[in-house]
Design a protein around this motif. Structure first.
Motif, short mmCIF file in Angstrom:
data_model
loop_
_atom_site.label_atom_id
_atom_site.label_comp_id
_atom_site.label_asym_id
_atom_site.label_seq_id
_atom_site.Cartn_x
_atom_site.Cartn_y
_atom_site.Cartn_z
N MET A 19 0.83 -1.21 0.00
CA MET A 19 0.00 0.00 0.00
C MET A 19 0.86 1.25 0.00
SD MET A 19 -3.09 -1.34 2.51
CE MET A 19 -4.19 0.00 2.08
N GLN A 20 2.14 1.10 0.34
CA GLN A 20 3.14 2.16 0.20
C GLN A 20 4.35 1.55 -0.51
OE1 GLN A 20 2.87 3.00 4.68
NE2 GLN A 20 3.64 4.94 3.89
N TYR A 80 0.51 -4.33 3.30
CA TYR A 80 0.33 -4.89 1.97
C TYR A 80 -1.15 -5.20 1.80
CZ TYR A 80 5.34 -5.61 1.05
OH TYR A 80 6.68 -5.44 0.80
N GLN A 81 -1.57 -5.39 0.56
CA GLN A 81 -2.96 -5.74 0.28
C GLN A 81 -3.01 -6.87 -0.73
OE1 GLN A 81 -5.55 -2.84 -1.77
NE2 GLN A 81 -7.08 -3.24 -0.17
N GLU A 102 -6.03 -6.61 4.08
CA GLU A 102 -4.84 -5.83 4.39
C GLU A 102 -3.94 -6.63 5.32
OE1 GLU A 102 -5.88 -2.01 5.91
OE2 GLU A 102 -6.82 -1.34 4.04
#
Length: 201
Positions: free
Chosen positions: A90-91, A106-107, A153
């Protein structure tokens, strides 16, 4: 007749020799299989303890020292063939102070129309930095189930050990990359007794 006895004796000795060689080869083959299976968990334990091959460290304590020096941490995500998941950080990158505990996520999303199952492995580059990359919380080596279309997530809590600045091979490293790869696994077995509890409710 003497010649025939000699031939028979020779054949018997040859057969015994062949059997001995066959048994020795089979024993060696079985031993090698055993060593191969045993080497995987032993290698993993060795890597987790030493940080060899980019394996990070696991800890339950936060760092009690935070330096003024910063370092960049990049995040990478991969999915092996056979697992229909969209998996990504996610980043993509954070800049943190060395020793500072940080949370990233994370996703994963199951793009298939049926439940699917995965397990993540990881590594750090440069590989030597794995000895100083401490994870307090992570989803690695955990069997994960995603229903059809389900998203999840997955948090990672980590810090970079301040001792990294004392490693002459890493003194000029400005960026560390944490990479995860999800692999497909078989459907996890149900917990014993779960069905009986469900029937009794």
């Amino acid at each position: 007749m003497a010649t025939e006895h000699k031939n028979d004796d020779g054949l018997r000795r040859q057969n015994r020799s062949n059997r001995t060689i066959a048994v020795a080869c089979l024993s060696f083959f079985v031993c090698m299989i055993g060593v191969a299976y045993a080497s995987v968990p032993l290698y993993r334990i060795f890597c987790e303890y030493t940080g060899y091959a980019g394996t990070t460290q696991r800890t339950e304590q936060y760092s009690d020292t935070i330096l003024d020096r910063t370092i960049n941490v990049r995040f990478d995500a991969n999915t092996a063939n056979g697992l229909p998941w969209d998996f990504s950080p996610m980043q993509r990158e954070v800049t943190i102070r060395i020793g500072e505990t940080t949370l990233v996520k994370y996703q994963a999303k199951n793009a298939f129309d049926q439940p699917s199952y995965g397990r993540a492995s990881f590594n750090v580059s440069p590989g030597r930095a794995g000895a100083y990359f401490n994870k307090v919380e992570c989803f690695c080596f955990t069997d994960t189930t995603l229903q059809a279309g389900e998203s999840m997530e997955m948090p990672v809590v980590f810090f970079v050990d301040p001792e990294i600045v004392n490693d002459p091979d890493l003194k000029d490293v400005k960026t560390i990359t944490l990479s995860y790869t999800f692999f497909p696994i078989e459907k996890p077995q149900p917990v014993a007794g779960a069905g009986a509890q469900g029937n009794g409710s």
